[in-house]
Design a protein around this motif. Structure first.
Motif, PDB file in Angstrom:
ATOM      1  N   LEU A  36      26.889 -11.213 -63.906  1.00 21.12           N
ATOM      2  CA  LEU A  36      27.414 -12.581 -63.851  1.00 21.12           C
ATOM      3  C   LEU A  36      26.264 -13.515 -63.527  1.00 21.12           C
ATOM      4  O   LEU A  36      25.473 -13.236 -62.614  1.00 21.12           O
ATOM      5  CB  LEU A  36      28.488 -12.708 -62.766  1.00 21.12           C
ATOM      6  CG  LEU A  36      29.716 -11.808 -62.876  1.00 21.12           C
ATOM      7  CD1 LEU A  36      30.710 -12.139 -61.751  1.00 21.12           C
ATOM      8  CD2 LEU A  36      30.399 -11.940 -64.239  1.00 21.12           C
ATOM      9  N   THR A  37      26.192 -14.603 -64.254  1.00 21.64           N
ATOM     10  CA  THR A  37      25.108 -15.552 -64.022  1.00 21.64           C
ATOM     11  C   THR A  37      25.685 -16.950 -63.804  1.00 21.64           C
ATOM     12  O   THR A  37      26.894 -17.137 -63.801  1.00 21.64           O
ATOM     13  CB  THR A  37      24.102 -15.515 -65.195  1.00 21.64           C
ATOM     14  OG1 THR A  37      22.906 -16.201 -64.799  1.00 21.64           O
ATOM     15  CG2 THR A  37      24.670 -16.168 -66.455  1.00 21.64           C
ATOM     16  N   TYR A  80      24.379 -11.571 -55.360  1.00 22.36           N
ATOM     17  CA  TYR A  80      23.327 -12.445 -54.813  1.00 22.36           C
ATOM     18  C   TYR A  80      23.265 -13.636 -55.754  1.00 22.36           C
ATOM     19  O   TYR A  80      22.443 -13.677 -56.663  1.00 22.36           O
ATOM     20  CB  TYR A  80      21.969 -11.729 -54.753  1.00 22.36           C
ATOM     21  CG  TYR A  80      21.826 -10.804 -53.579  1.00 22.36           C
ATOM     22  CD1 TYR A  80      21.567 -11.292 -52.301  1.00 22.36           C
ATOM     23  CD2 TYR A  80      21.938  -9.426 -53.739  1.00 22.36           C
ATOM     24  CE1 TYR A  80      21.430 -10.444 -51.211  1.00 22.36           C
ATOM     25  CE2 TYR A  80      21.798  -8.559 -52.654  1.00 22.36           C
ATOM     26  CZ  TYR A  80      21.543  -9.089 -51.400  1.00 22.36           C
ATOM     27  OH  TYR A  80      21.403  -8.240 -50.321  1.00 22.36           O
ATOM     28  N   ALA A 130      18.814  -6.884 -44.388  1.00 27.39           N
ATOM     29  CA  ALA A 130      17.614  -6.197 -43.898  1.00 27.39           C
ATOM     30  C   ALA A 130      18.024  -5.392 -42.664  1.00 27.39           C
ATOM     31  O   ALA A 130      18.448  -5.962 -41.665  1.00 27.39           O
ATOM     32  CB  ALA A 130      16.544  -7.214 -43.542  1.00 27.39           C
ATOM     33  N   ASP A 168      20.893 -23.668 -49.078  1.00 29.51           N
ATOM     34  CA  ASP A 168      21.663 -23.897 -47.853  1.00 29.51           C
ATOM     35  C   ASP A 168      20.825 -23.594 -46.606  1.00 29.51           C
ATOM     36  O   ASP A 168      19.727 -23.055 -46.695  1.00 29.51           O
ATOM     37  CB  ASP A 168      22.939 -23.025 -47.856  1.00 29.51           C
ATOM     38  CG  ASP A 168      22.640 -21.528 -47.981  1.00 29.51           C
ATOM     39  OD1 ASP A 168      21.502 -21.173 -48.325  1.00 29.51           O
ATOM     40  OD2 ASP A 168      23.543 -20.720 -47.721  1.00 29.51           O
ATOM     41  N   ARG A 240      11.062  -9.974 -50.799  1.00 35.47           N
ATOM     42  CA  ARG A 240      12.504  -9.700 -50.757  1.00 35.47           C
ATOM     43  C   ARG A 240      12.850  -8.220 -50.784  1.00 35.47           C
ATOM     44  O   ARG A 240      14.034  -7.862 -50.767  1.00 35.47           O
ATOM     45  CB  ARG A 240      13.171 -10.395 -51.951  1.00 35.47           C
ATOM     46  CG  ARG A 240      13.026 -11.909 -51.867  1.00 35.47           C
ATOM     47  CD  ARG A 240      13.549 -12.565 -53.099  1.00 35.47           C
ATOM     48  NE  ARG A 240      13.571 -14.004 -52.932  1.00 35.47           N
ATOM     49  CZ  ARG A 240      12.658 -14.817 -53.420  1.00 35.47           C
ATOM     50  NH1 ARG A 240      11.619 -14.341 -54.089  1.00 35.47           N
ATOM     51  NH2 ARG A 240      12.765 -16.124 -53.238  1.00 35.47           N
ATOM     52  N   TYR A 243      15.498  -6.372 -48.396  1.00 33.99           N
ATOM     53  CA  TYR A 243      16.958  -6.471 -48.525  1.00 33.99           C
ATOM     54  C   TYR A 243      17.547  -5.348 -49.386  1.00 33.99           C
ATOM     55  O   TYR A 243      18.749  -5.089 -49.345  1.00 33.99           O
ATOM     56  CB  TYR A 243      17.359  -7.832 -49.114  1.00 33.99           C
ATOM     57  CG  TYR A 243      16.745  -8.978 -48.345  1.00 33.99           C
ATOM     58  CD1 TYR A 243      17.114  -9.206 -47.021  1.00 33.99           C
ATOM     59  CD2 TYR A 243      15.784  -9.801 -48.912  1.00 33.99           C
ATOM     60  CE1 TYR A 243      16.533 -10.230 -46.287  1.00 33.99           C
ATOM     61  CE2 TYR A 243      15.201 -10.838 -48.189  1.00 33.99           C
ATOM     62  CZ  TYR A 243      15.574 -11.033 -46.881  1.00 33.99           C
ATOM     63  OH  TYR A 243      14.990 -12.050 -46.156  1.00 33.99           O
TER      64      TYR A 243
HETATM   65  N1  LIG Z   1      22.207 -11.162 -47.448  1.00 34.89           N
HETATM   66  C1  LIG Z   1      20.881 -11.094 -47.572  1.00 34.89           C
HETATM   67  O1  LIG Z   1      20.215 -10.200 -47.032  1.00 34.89           O
HETATM   68  C2  LIG Z   1      20.178 -12.110 -48.379  1.00 34.89           C
HETATM   69  C3  LIG Z   1      20.882 -13.140 -48.911  1.00 34.89           C
HETATM   70  N2  LIG Z   1      20.263 -14.027 -49.738  1.00 34.89           N
HETATM   71  C4  LIG Z   1      21.137 -15.016 -50.344  1.00 34.89           C
HETATM   72  O2  LIG Z   1      21.392 -14.623 -51.690  1.00 34.89           O
HETATM   73  C5  LIG Z   1      21.650 -15.793 -52.477  1.00 34.89           C
HETATM   74  C6  LIG Z   1      20.750 -15.777 -53.711  1.00 34.89           C
HETATM   75  O3  LIG Z   1      19.412 -15.945 -53.308  1.00 34.89           O
HETATM   76  P1  LIG Z   1      18.225 -15.997 -54.396  1.00 34.89           P
HETATM   77  O4  LIG Z   1      18.245 -14.812 -55.270  1.00 34.89           O
HETATM   78  O5  LIG Z   1      17.000 -16.315 -53.636  1.00 34.89           O
HETATM   79  O6  LIG Z   1      18.696 -17.268 -55.248  1.00 34.89           O
HETATM   80  P2  LIG Z   1      18.278 -17.678 -56.734  1.00 34.89           P
HETATM   81  O7  LIG Z   1      18.555 -19.129 -56.833  1.00 34.89           O
HETATM   82  O8  LIG Z   1      16.931 -17.154 -57.059  1.00 34.89           O
HETATM   83  O9  LIG Z   1      19.309 -16.872 -57.658  1.00 34.89           O
HETATM   84  C7  LIG Z   1      20.671 -17.168 -57.712  1.00 34.89           C
HETATM   85  C8  LIG Z   1      21.170 -16.800 -59.104  1.00 34.89           C
HETATM   86  O10 LIG Z   1      22.595 -16.913 -59.119  1.00 34.89           O
HETATM   87  C9  LIG Z   1      22.964 -17.586 -60.302  1.00 34.89           C
HETATM   88  N3  LIG Z   1      24.289 -18.200 -60.171  1.00 34.89           N
HETATM   89  C10 LIG Z   1      24.616 -19.475 -59.872  1.00 34.89           C
HETATM   90  N4  LIG Z   1      25.957 -19.630 -59.921  1.00 34.89           N
HETATM   91  C11 LIG Z   1      26.477 -18.431 -60.249  1.00 34.89           C
HETATM   92  C12 LIG Z   1      27.788 -17.951 -60.471  1.00 34.89           C
HETATM   93  N5  LIG Z   1      28.855 -18.765 -60.398  1.00 34.89           N
HETATM   94  N6  LIG Z   1      27.970 -16.638 -60.781  1.00 34.89           N
HETATM   95  C13 LIG Z   1      26.911 -15.829 -60.908  1.00 34.89           C
HETATM   96  N7  LIG Z   1      25.626 -16.236 -60.736  1.00 34.89           N
HETATM   97  C14 LIG Z   1      25.419 -17.520 -60.408  1.00 34.89           C
HETATM   98  C15 LIG Z   1      21.856 -18.591 -60.513  1.00 34.89           C
HETATM   99  O11 LIG Z   1      21.873 -19.083 -61.825  1.00 34.89           O
HETATM  100  P3  LIG Z   1      21.414 -20.626 -62.094  1.00 34.89           P
HETATM  101  O12 LIG Z   1      19.947 -20.643 -61.789  1.00 34.89           O
HETATM  102  O13 LIG Z   1      21.774 -20.831 -63.510  1.00 34.89           O
HETATM  103  O14 LIG Z   1      22.199 -21.483 -61.139  1.00 34.89           O
HETATM  104  C16 LIG Z   1      20.634 -17.726 -60.200  1.00 34.89           C
HETATM  105  O15 LIG Z   1      20.256 -16.956 -61.307  1.00 34.89           O
HETATM  106  C17 LIG Z   1      21.447 -16.984 -51.521  1.00 34.89           C
HETATM  107  O16 LIG Z   1      22.685 -17.363 -50.979  1.00 34.89           O
HETATM  108  C18 LIG Z   1      20.566 -16.394 -50.416  1.00 34.89           C
HETATM  109  O17 LIG Z   1      20.689 -17.057 -49.193  1.00 34.89           O
HETATM  110  C19 LIG Z   1      18.942 -13.946 -50.020  1.00 34.89           C
HETATM  111  C20 LIG Z   1      18.181 -12.961 -49.461  1.00 34.89           C
HETATM  112  C21 LIG Z   1      18.735 -11.953 -48.599  1.00 34.89           C
END
Ligand SMILES: NC(=O)C1=CN([C@@H]2O[C@H](COP(=O)(O)OP(=O)(O)OC[C@H]3O[C@@H](n4cnc5c(N)ncnc54)[C@H](OP(=O)(O)O)[C@@H]3O)[C@@H](O)[C@H]2O)C=CC1
Ligand SMILES: O=C(O)C1=N[C@H](C(=O)O)C[C@H](O)C1
Length: 275
Positions: A36-37, A80, A130, A168, A240, A243
């Motif tokens: 899903l993107t 994620y 982590a 955020d 990263r 994680y």
């Molecule tokens: N729990 C943990 O240990 C960690 C949590 N995180 C969290 O993970 C999340 C992602 O981080 P990160 O990878 O850096 O973010 P990125 O912005 O690099 O990646 C997010 C991806 O999700 C896509 N996306 C947006 N909306 C949707 C949707 N409705 N359905 C599916 N995909 C969607 C985005 O696409 P597009 O660019 O088109 O919007 C993008 O490709 C954040 O909330 C971050 O805080 C991060 C690191 C560790």
């Protein structure tokens, strides 16, 4: 044991991409070639060195998921994605009967928990996967419930720095606030100091240049009323990779719970650490 089919959602995002080699290297898992993107992603496939994924936008997922679920029975989702997608994605997983590991931060967390508890699935939900940080969170949870008011009168400063694209306030830092509250310090999440400026991150924080695009640095500082005592807890993550291990453990844990016919339960990473 048959492999667990895993769908990584959030490609081509940063954390989702980081997980690919870890999942491919582990014989417990079978990587589903679809993800899903976001609504703004216009490419239809994502390739890395070894694998290719169909990217499914929110408007397409209802029509695509049935075929995936019949081909990859027992599929577990890893999410994620984006804070704005947390609740809609969880509702989608619950409606489709897909157990999930939610690493994505933000959204309405109470509604997220309710979505799972009203459903026939289980989920692991945690703002930080982590394992060593989860261990630290468990220590803080222990202190909060066993020594309430321990830091009464102290002041608290919470500082976090992440890559400029982070949408955020750190979910990890927000989750820590409740522990400090129980330890006697009135503090709200609005008080968390965020750094997103790459220049400041290099100059003031001294974050290595190669990690400005992907880091998670947190410091919690407690000071006594007369400033004669200071406690400081810091965890600085570059990149990263850290994680991935916790996320994979969470999938294994979730599979075990589902096999035990557990339903409607939300687990944290502290539960996963405990096995
Ligand atoms: N729990 C943990 O240990 C960690 C949590 N995180 C969290 O993970 C999340 C992602 O981080 P990160 O990878 O850096 O973010 P990125 O912005 O690099 O990646 C997010 C991806 O999700 C896509 N996306 C947006 N909306 C949707 C949707 N409705 N359905 C599916 N995909 C969607 C985005 O696409 P597009 O660019 O088109 O919007 C993008 O490709 C954040 O909330 C971050 O805080 C991060 C690191 C560790
Ligand atoms: O977006 C990130 O990068 C991270 N997000 C999580 C958070 O919001 O706490 C976990 C970690 O800090 C990395």
């Amino acid at each position: 044991m048959p492999r667990i089919p895993v769908m990584i959602n959030g490609l081509p995002g940063n954390v989702a991409s980081t997980l690919i080699p870890h999942l491919l290297a582990d014989e417990t898992f079978f990587l589903v070639p679809a993800s899903l993107t976001g609504p703004g992603t216009h490419i239809k496939t994502f390739h890395n060195d070894h694998f290719s994924f169909d990217l499914i936008r929110p408007s397409e997922r209802d029509s695509r998921i049935k075929a995936l679920l019949s081909e990859y029975e027992g599929l577990i989702a890893i999410d994620y994605t984006h804070p704005s997608a947390v609740n809609t994605n969880a509702i989608f997983y619950a409606a489709q009967g897909i157990p999930f590991v939610m690493g994505t931060t933000g959204g309405d967390r109470d509604a997220l928990l309710k979505t799972v508890s009203d459903s026939a699935i289980c989920a692991v939900i945690a703002p930080n996967m982590a394992k060593q940080i989860v261990g630290f969170q468990a220590m803080m949870a222990y202190a909060a419930s066993n020594f309430p008011g321990l830091f009464e009168g102290y002041s608290l400063r919470i500082q976090e720095s992440h890559q400029a694209g982070k949408a955020d306030t750190s979910g990890t830092a927000k989750a820590m606030v409740s522990h400090f509250n129980a330890l006697g310090i009135p503090f709200t999440v609005d008080g968390i100091e965020m750094e997103r400026d790459p220049e400041e991150q290099k100059k003031t924080w001294r974050i290595p240049a190669e990690h400005i695009q992907g880091h998670a640095w947190h410091t919690y500082t407690l000071s006594s009323p007369d400033d004669s005592v200071c406690f400081r807890f810091t965890h600085n993550i570059n990149g990263r990779d850290i994680y991935a291990k916790g996320t994979l453990d969470a999938v294994r844990f979730l599979k075990r719970r589902m096999n035990e016919t557990c339903r409607g339960r939300v687990f944290s990473m502290i539960d996963v650490l405990g096995g």
